[in-house]
Design an enzyme around this catalytic site. Structure first.
Site, mmCIF file in Angstrom:
data_model
loop_
_atom_site.group_PDB
_atom_site.id
_atom_site.type_symbol
_atom_site.label_atom_id
_atom_site.label_comp_id
_atom_site.label_asym_id
_atom_site.label_seq_id
_atom_site.Cartn_x
_atom_site.Cartn_y
_atom_site.Cartn_z
ATOM 1 N N GLN A 175 26.630 69.941 67.258
ATOM 2 C CA GLN A 175 26.096 69.025 67.927
ATOM 3 C C GLN A 175 26.796 67.849 67.547
ATOM 4 O OE1 GLN A 175 22.418 69.778 69.257
ATOM 5 N NE2 GLN A 175 22.716 71.603 70.019
ATOM 6 N N ASP A 325 20.253 79.632 65.239
ATOM 7 C CA ASP A 325 19.245 80.312 65.254
ATOM 8 C C ASP A 325 19.379 82.142 65.707
ATOM 9 O OD1 ASP A 325 19.851 78.024 67.534
ATOM 10 O OD2 ASP A 325 22.336 78.293 68.390
ATOM 11 N N ARG A 405 13.521 81.013 71.923
ATOM 12 C CA ARG A 405 13.777 81.707 70.910
ATOM 13 C C ARG A 405 12.337 82.650 70.199
ATOM 14 N NH1 ARG A 405 18.910 81.622 71.228
ATOM 15 N NH2 ARG A 405 20.623 79.781 71.415
#
Ligand code: S3P
Length: 446
Positions: A175, A325, A405
């Site tokens: 990012q 992730d 998540r």
């Protein structure tokens, strides 16, 4: 609507269940979906996208780009059409940009706005408002943008023309890398990002596809990425591959629920994203790649996953960036393995949608797993293939902390438990994977 109403929590008990069988298809990749909209919004002409993820995070990106002048229309499920404003053509938004739960929308759009002559206010939900933005405001300030703070809500004032910089990433973050490169798109001269640890490279691949002059060198083991600014982007036709991060929940569920034999179709396997599958194989997981092919410039395959006896390992921290992730669901797999799994070098997990080390250690313990939380990782002693006990009646529910998540990982844990797992709120799942519960219920009902 992108922000969660805390009064609208949707609790649910997951599992136990029978095996996962059949074939499923997960929705489009979240990272590629965000970028398709952003780059389409900066190209002059019509970009067409199929397989776009229609989750809340990506919809927050679409709404913000519309507020800055792009035309973005949905034609059918996953099929979208974008008319861009051209690099340099973003308009002053009239209202605050609501980023909901989405760090990717926030950080990449801050990059875009940094080199446009606009002032934009960014707001988000309680989870996003705690996340560190200093990592993007610092390099973007060097380029000339001004910020009112380092957490949301914050106001950004872009500068045009901005100043090109050379920036070495202090944290491994796609990012932050993308924010600087996107600010560089509308900045005369060459903007350079040095990446000591490689992170997902969708921005680089896609910007090249849109016609930007972007090139990558390896210097002393580091990736050095250059972009020449004041680029013209050409509209593209994009097919978004299935999201390996969404497929991960089903891969782990099939590995740990006895009798499972599940095929997950069309999974993106870009090497900067596919670390989990390598680690699961190292644990002994049976994961076959079928019909390997290219979709939208990305490697893709169907994954056939069968229930397997797993054995704990020490996970090499060098692989962390390519599965950043996927640790929550890897912890679930480890909780069902024989022996001990040790993870370290995962400080970044503490600044995701929740503190994922604290949240997963509390959640797995509540479900009866043996977990030790350390500063930069978890140590998990698995059940040796036995189901987890599950959450106790009256023992409380797993706290998801507005983190999709955590909710999905513990749903998977529930399916491999004796009593099931109570999750306090499933509503965050819609940020990245709105079809998750229906797909899981379908795969276990065959
Ligand atoms: C993303 C980068 C990663 C990842 C996130 C999506 C992206 O964040 O966790 O879900 O699309 O660039 P970081 O850059 O903070 O590691």
């Amino acid at each position: 609507m992108t922000s969660h109403d805390p009064n609208a929590a949707r609790p649910r008990r997951f599992g136990p269940s029978g095996p996962l069988n059949g074939r499923i298809r997960v929705p489009g990749d979240k990272s590629i979906s965000h970028r398709s909209l952003m780059f389409g919004a900066l190209a002059v002409g019509e970009t067409r996208v199929t397989g776009l993820l229609e989750g809340e995070d990506v919809m927050a990106t679409a709404a913000a780009l519309r507020a800055m002048g792009a035309t973005i229309e949905r034609e059918a499920e996953g099929e979208w059409r974008i008319h861009g404003v051209g690099v340099g053509g973003l308009l002053q938004p009239e209202a605050p940009l609501d980023m909901g739960n989405s760090g990717t929308s926030t950080r990449l759009l801050m990059g875009l706005a940094a080199s446009h002559p606009i002032t934009a206010q960014f707001i988000g939900d309680a989870s996003l408002s705690k996340r560190p933005m200093g990592r993007v405001t610092e390099p973007l300030s060097l380029m000339g943008a001004e910020f009112s703070g380092i957490t949301l809500p914050l106001t950004e004032r872009g500068l045009c023309p901005a100043v090109p910089i050379t920036y070495r990433l202090p944290v491994a973050s796609a990012q932050v890398k993308s924010a600087v490169l996107l600010a560089g798109l509308n900045t005369a001269g060459i903007t350079t990002v040095i990446e000591p640890v490689p992170t997902r490279d969708h921005t680089e691949r896609m910007l090249k596809g849109f016609g930007a002059e972007l090139w990558v060198e390896q210097v002393d083991g580091e990736r050095v990425i250059h972009i020449r600014g004041e680029a013209d982007l050409r509209p593209q036709t994009i097919e978004v591959p299935g999201d390996p991060s969404s497929a991960a929940f089903f891969a782990v569920a099939a590995l740990i629920v006895p009798g499972s034999d599940l095929t997950i179709e069309n999974v993106g396997l870009n090497p900067t994203r596919a670390g989990l599958y390598q680690v699961l194989r190292a644990l002994g997981g049976s994961i076959e790649e079928l019909d390997a092919r290219q979709v939208g410039g990305e490697p893709v395959a169907d994954l056939r996953v069968r229930h397997s006896a797993l054995t704990g390992i020490e996970v090499d921290p060098a692989i962390a960036a390519s599965m950043i992730d996927e640790f929550p669901v890897l912890f679930v797999a480890a909780a069902l393995a024989h022996g001990r799994t040790v993870t370290r070098g995962l400080g970044e997990l503490r600044v995701k949608e929740s503190d994922r080390l604290a949240a997963m250690s509390a959640a797995l313990r509540l479900a009866g797993a043996q977990v030790e939380e350390r500063e930069d990782g978890l140590v998990i002693d698995g059940t040796g293939g036995e189901p987890l006990p599950g959450t106790k009646t009256g023992g409380g529910k797993v706290a998801t902390h507005l983190d999709h998540r955590i909710a999905m990982s513990m749903a998977v844990a529930g399916h491999a438990s004796r009593a099931g797992v109570d999750v306090d709120d499933t509503s965050p799942i819609a940020t990245s994977f709105p079809q998750f519960e229906a797909l899981l219920d379908g795969a276990t009902a065959q």
